[in-house]
Design an enzyme around this catalytic site. Structure first.
Site, short mmCIF file in Angstrom:
data_model
loop_
_atom_site.label_atom_id
_atom_site.label_comp_id
_atom_site.label_asym_id
_atom_site.label_seq_id
_atom_site.Cartn_x
_atom_site.Cartn_y
_atom_site.Cartn_z
N ARG A 47 6.99 -10.46 7.47
CA ARG A 47 6.52 -8.84 7.22
C ARG A 47 6.01 -8.22 8.16
O ARG A 47 6.35 -6.77 8.28
CB ARG A 47 5.19 -9.00 6.11
CG ARG A 47 5.85 -9.54 4.87
CD ARG A 47 4.55 -9.44 3.82
NE ARG A 47 4.57 -8.15 3.33
CZ ARG A 47 3.24 -7.54 2.69
NH1 ARG A 47 2.34 -8.35 2.32
NH2 ARG A 47 3.29 -6.48 2.32
N ASP A 52 0.87 -2.01 5.64
CA ASP A 52 1.53 -1.47 6.72
C ASP A 52 0.59 -0.40 7.60
O ASP A 52 -0.57 -0.18 7.21
CB ASP A 52 2.85 -0.90 6.48
CG ASP A 52 2.55 0.27 5.42
OD1 ASP A 52 2.09 1.30 5.76
OD2 ASP A 52 3.30 0.05 4.46
N HIS A 64 -6.81 -3.55 1.38
CA HIS A 64 -6.00 -4.83 1.23
C HIS A 64 -5.95 -5.52 2.64
O HIS A 64 -4.96 -6.22 2.83
CB HIS A 64 -4.90 -4.63 0.32
CG HIS A 64 -5.03 -4.61 -1.10
ND1 HIS A 64 -4.19 -4.20 -1.99
CD2 HIS A 64 -6.12 -4.95 -1.97
CE1 HIS A 64 -4.67 -4.01 -3.11
NE2 HIS A 64 -5.86 -4.30 -3.02
N CYS A 115 -15.59 -18.08 10.71
CA CYS A 115 -16.62 -17.26 11.25
C CYS A 115 -16.51 -15.75 11.06
O CYS A 115 -17.39 -14.83 10.78
CB CYS A 115 -16.84 -17.38 12.87
SG CYS A 115 -15.44 -16.53 13.83
N GLY A 118 2.58 6.16 -5.79
CA GLY A 118 3.35 5.04 -5.64
C GLY A 118 2.75 3.69 -5.98
O GLY A 118 2.84 2.73 -5.23
N SER A 173 1.57 0.70 -9.01
CA SER A 173 2.03 0.31 -10.24
C SER A 173 1.12 0.47 -11.26
O SER A 173 1.43 0.44 -12.75
CB SER A 173 2.27 -1.19 -10.27
OG SER A 173 1.17 -1.91 -9.98
N ASN A 195 4.72 9.24 -8.70
CA ASN A 195 5.48 8.25 -8.72
C ASN A 195 7.04 8.31 -8.90
O ASN A 195 7.45 9.30 -9.41
CB ASN A 195 4.81 7.11 -9.82
CG ASN A 195 4.39 5.85 -9.35
OD1 ASN A 195 5.03 5.34 -8.49
ND2 ASN A 195 3.46 5.33 -10.00
#
Length: 231
Positions: A56, A91, A106, A117, A172, A174, A198
């Site tokens: 990815r 990204d 995220h 740590c 964009g 869901s 969307n």
């Protein structure tokens, strides 16, 4: 001066060649989410998880920002009030497109995290099992990604922005992944006008005041033009 808070999901980067969970034939289609996007999956098979995120990372590094990313950067630049971008994406295309101060709830593919740590550092192009942490030297490096079952980053900051929002846009997404799917309700409680942009209606489309459907590279620049033209 109205404050705009924008949530973006995988749909804004799809036209840059980055697949979503639901794309057939992409990286996600080759693995179960439980195996590559949970702490349990990493504990079970760290080599598989690192290989997945290495792939990815390469894919994301080759991607270029599209017209939707650039339009949001233009909105940040030209809108007289504050424009806050919160993204579920890992990204760096918002930043590459000119946006600033993006909140990555995220995490990010560009980051590495020590599971022991908590130290963070820029991820190498390829991470390996037992890679040592630069701070504690423990062999506990993992991608700095929020996996399913973990608490997203910067939630207090995000809720603070939502409480001050005059306009909330979801682009964009869901509408199925929480807590982000509930951000529209936080914005409504603050009195914000809400809009969904969307490819097709999300699971939570009925919560929005306005909708614009179509490819992100078309509907996002159109929405930004409308906003800036109303000034």
């Amino acid at each position: 001066m109205e404050k705009i808070v924008i949530l973006t999901g995988a749909g804004i980067s799809a036209e840059s060649g980055l697949g979503t969970f639901r794309d057939e034939g992409g990286l996600w289609a080759q693995h179960r989410i439980e195996d590559v996007a949970t702490p349990e999956g990493f504990a079970r098979d760290p080599a598989l998880v690192h290989a997945f995120y290495n792939a990815r990372r390469v894919q994301a590094a080759q991607a270029q920002p599209n017209a939707a990313h650039r339009a949001l950067a233009r909105l940040q630049r030209d809108w007289p009030g504050e424009v806050v971008i919160v993204t579920q994406n890992v990204d760096g295309l918002h930043e590459a497109g000119g946006a600033s101060g993006v909140i990555h709830m995220h995490g990010t593919l560009a980051g590495a995290l020590c599971a022991a740590c908590g130290h963070r550092w820029p991820a190498p192009a390829e991470m390996a099992v037992d890679e040592p942490c630069p701070a504690c030297a423990g062999p506990t490096a993992r991608p700095d990604i929020v996996w399913f079952g973990e608490v997203p980053y910067s939630m207090d900051q995000i809720y603070g922005h939502l409480a001050q929002a005059d306009i909330f846009a979801a682009i964009g997404t869901s509408g199925q992944v929480y807590p982000a799917a509930a951000f529209v309700h936080e914005a409504i409680a603050a009195g914000a006008r809400t809009v969904e942009l969307n490819l097709e209606p999300s699971a939570g489309v009925s919560s929005f005041d306005e909708t614009l459907f179509g490819p992100a590279t078309q509907v996002v620049p159109r929405w930004v033009d409308l906003l800036l033209g109303q000034r």
